[in-house]
Write an enzyme that holds these catalytic residues in place. Structure first.
Site, PDB file in Angstrom:
ATOM      1  N   THR A   1       0.852  -1.192   0.000  1.00  0.00           N
ATOM      2  CA  THR A   1       0.000   0.000   0.000  1.00  0.00           C
ATOM      3  C   THR A   1       0.887   1.241   0.000  1.00  0.00           C
ATOM      4  O   THR A   1       2.110   1.142  -0.015  1.00  0.00           O
ATOM      5  CB  THR A   1      -0.916   0.030   1.237  1.00  0.00           C
ATOM      6  N   CYS A   2       0.262   2.398   0.060  1.00  0.00           N
ATOM      7  CA  CYS A   2       1.029   3.642   0.106  1.00  0.00           C
ATOM      8  C   CYS A   2       1.942   3.694   1.327  1.00  0.00           C
ATOM      9  O   CYS A   2       3.036   4.253   1.263  1.00  0.00           O
ATOM     10  CB  CYS A   2       0.091   4.850   0.149  1.00  0.00           C
TER      11      CYS A   2
ATOM     12  N   SER B   1      -2.089   2.040  11.516  1.00  0.00           N
ATOM     13  CA  SER B   1      -2.165   2.968  10.391  1.00  0.00           C
ATOM     14  C   SER B   1      -1.670   4.354  10.769  1.00  0.00           C
ATOM     15  O   SER B   1      -1.627   4.717  11.947  1.00  0.00           O
ATOM     16  CB  SER B   1      -3.610   3.073   9.886  1.00  0.00           C
TER      17      SER B   1
ATOM     18  N   GLY C   1      -6.548  10.184 -11.177  1.00  0.00           N
ATOM     19  CA  GLY C   1      -6.810   8.838 -10.673  1.00  0.00           C
ATOM     20  C   GLY C   1      -8.275   8.752 -10.291  1.00  0.00           C
ATOM     21  O   GLY C   1      -8.902   9.761  -9.959  1.00  0.00           O
TER      22      GLY C   1
ATOM     23  N   GLU D   1      -8.740   4.348  10.255  1.00  0.00           N
ATOM     24  CA  GLU D   1      -9.110   4.496   8.840  1.00  0.00           C
ATOM     25  C   GLU D   1      -9.511   3.135   8.274  1.00  0.00           C
ATOM     26  O   GLU D   1      -8.920   2.111   8.613  1.00  0.00           O
ATOM     27  CB  GLU D   1      -7.961   5.136   8.048  1.00  0.00           C
ATOM     28  N   PRO D   2     -10.518   3.104   7.395  1.00  0.00           N
ATOM     29  CA  PRO D   2     -11.063   1.821   6.939  1.00  0.00           C
ATOM     30  C   PRO D   2     -10.369   1.224   5.721  1.00  0.00           C
ATOM     31  O   PRO D   2     -10.605   0.078   5.385  1.00  0.00           O
ATOM     32  CB  PRO D   2     -12.516   2.183   6.596  1.00  0.00           C
TER      33      PRO D   2
END
EC number: 1.2.1.70
Length: 434
Positions: free
Chosen positions: A49-50, A109, A189, A114-115
């Site tokens: 992920t980021c 996170s 994006g 955050e979901p």
């Protein structure tokens, strides 16, 4: 069998390092197959992920498995291990389970609660399932992680006080510009992060939203949701000057916006300031863009400052969530241990009973006249002796199971008595839990 984790995250590595080891989501087949081809690595899942890149794997050799995963990350991305290793962390056993449960529950996170991370792990697991790099252990492990995350979400209020990275980006824009009612936003994006950002920007009352994406249809779909305008990706620089705020989150492997592009755009704007937020990993925007006058560029790492002030309520809810994680760790390890211990005990007893029956049959065959109940008594006697002999090793094995130290005993018993064990069938779990 042991679960191991090797990876890095926003806590241990800058975006410059993270983007070098990122895996493209559409190209997971090759690295997953390479991982399970490594010696002693039997199952593997990649989460990229980021904010993190992690490998979850199973192995009998913990130290060797961890070393192989570290070397794999370095070699696969053509980075020296000496450069990468200071940023890497590794976990095994209970610590690995705790880490993954916490990650899935968003407790690790950048923005607690955050979901997005749960969906990202589900997607990662989907690739592993598709390319058959996950098996009985990681399948059960990740489904358990999903159920833990669901418990955390439903039994605590951790999500209600959380802000997503997309929301943090909007908050940063408000700090730069103040009132956003006369500002136009360009989203580069059309993925989940851009969709979330669009919702937050609309809620703050921006003047308008433009969306561009390599797949024009996706740009149109997202733009229509917010009364915005879709822009052909090839025409990005024909429209960029109309935007006051630009948020970029694509999967491009290289920069899509450089300083020369922006110099032309800012001239067309008559030097009116522009705010760029690059939340892509690898980055979409060349950091040299920040050197252009009246251009303000921020990356995912800069969002740390926006989200650093955790609310007291969120911290309280996080404590509740941590308690849930600890509770679920014990339940998972009970299952994992039984996966190895129960078949070993069954095989050991079966081996002894096979010998007992064979020897008893030989003895009875040589006795021509026996009292009526002699066979029954001999059966009971030999069974009792067998049970006495097996009581101690069985007890030791069960105690080792509770202490997560069973591999040594299991391997010893299997080798000493040449046991053949079959793992119990584990029910196939259906749809991923929401």
């Amino acid at each position: 069998m042991n679960i191991i984790v090797v990876g890095l995250s926003h806590k241990t590595a800058t975006v410059e390092i993270r983007e070098k080891v990122a895996f493209a989501p559409t190209q997971m087949e090759k690295p997953l197959h390479a991982l399970v081809s490594l010696p002693d690595i039997t199952e593997a899942v990649i989460v990229s992920t980021c904010n993190r890149v992690e490998i979850y794997a199973t192995t009998r050799d913990i130290a060797g498995g961890v070393a192989r995963l570290k070397r794999f990350l370095a070699d696969y991305h053509n980075i020296s291990l000496e450069t990468l290793e200071p940023h890497l962390y590794s976990y095994h056993g209970e610590a690995a389970t705790r880490h993954v449960f916490r990650v899935a529950s968003s407790l690790d996170s950048m923005v607690v609660g955050e979901p997005q991370i749960l969906g990202q792990i589900k997607t990662s697991y989907g690739y592993a399932a598709e390319y058959k790099s996950s098996g009985i252990i990681l399948n059960r492990f990740l489904h358990k992680a999903f159920s833990v995350a669901k418990r955390v979400r439903t039994e605590t209020k951790i999500a209600s006080s959380a802000v997503s990275v997309a929301f943090a980006a909007v908050e940063l824009a408000k700090k730069i510009f103040g009132d956003l009612s006369d500002k136009t936003v360009m989203l580069i994006g059309a993925g989940e992060m851009c969709e979330l950002a669009a919702k937050h920007f609309i809620n703050t009352g921006v003047r308008g939203v433009m969306v561009t994406n390599r797949t024009f249809e996706r740009a149109v779909k997202l733009a229509e949701e917010f009364d915005g305008k879709a822009v052909n990706y090839e025409e990005l620089f024909d429209h960029l000057h109309k935007a006051d705020i630009v948020l970029s989150s694509t999967g491009a492997p290289h920069f899509i916006i450089g300083p020369k592009n922006v110099e032309e755009v800012i001239r067309r704007r008559k030097m009116k300031p522009m705010f760029f937020i690059d939340i892509a990993v690898p980055r979409d925007i060349d950091p040299k863009v920040n050197d252009v006058e009246n251009i303000y560029l921020y990356t995912v790492d800069d969002l740390n400052g926006v989200v650093a002030t955790n609310l007291e309520q969120r911290n309280k809810e996080a404590e509740k969530a941590e308690a849930i994680v600890e509770q679920e760790i014990g339940q998972f390890f009970k299952w994992l241990s039984s996966l190895e211990v129960t078949p070993t005990i069954v095989a050991l007893r079966s081996k002894f009973d096979e010998i007992r029956r064979a020897e008893l049959a030989k003895t009875l065959a040589n006795w021509k006249e026996l009292p009526p109940d002699a066979e029954k008594r001999l059966e009971a006697l030999t069974s009792a002796i067998m049970n006495k002999l097996l009581h101690q090793p069985t007890s030791v094995l069960k105690r080792a199971e509770q202490g997560n130290r069973n591999d040594l005993y299991i391997d010893a018993l299997r080798n000493l008595f040449e046991l053949e064990t079959t793992r119990p069938e584990v029910e196939e779990l259906g749809e991923l839990e929401e």
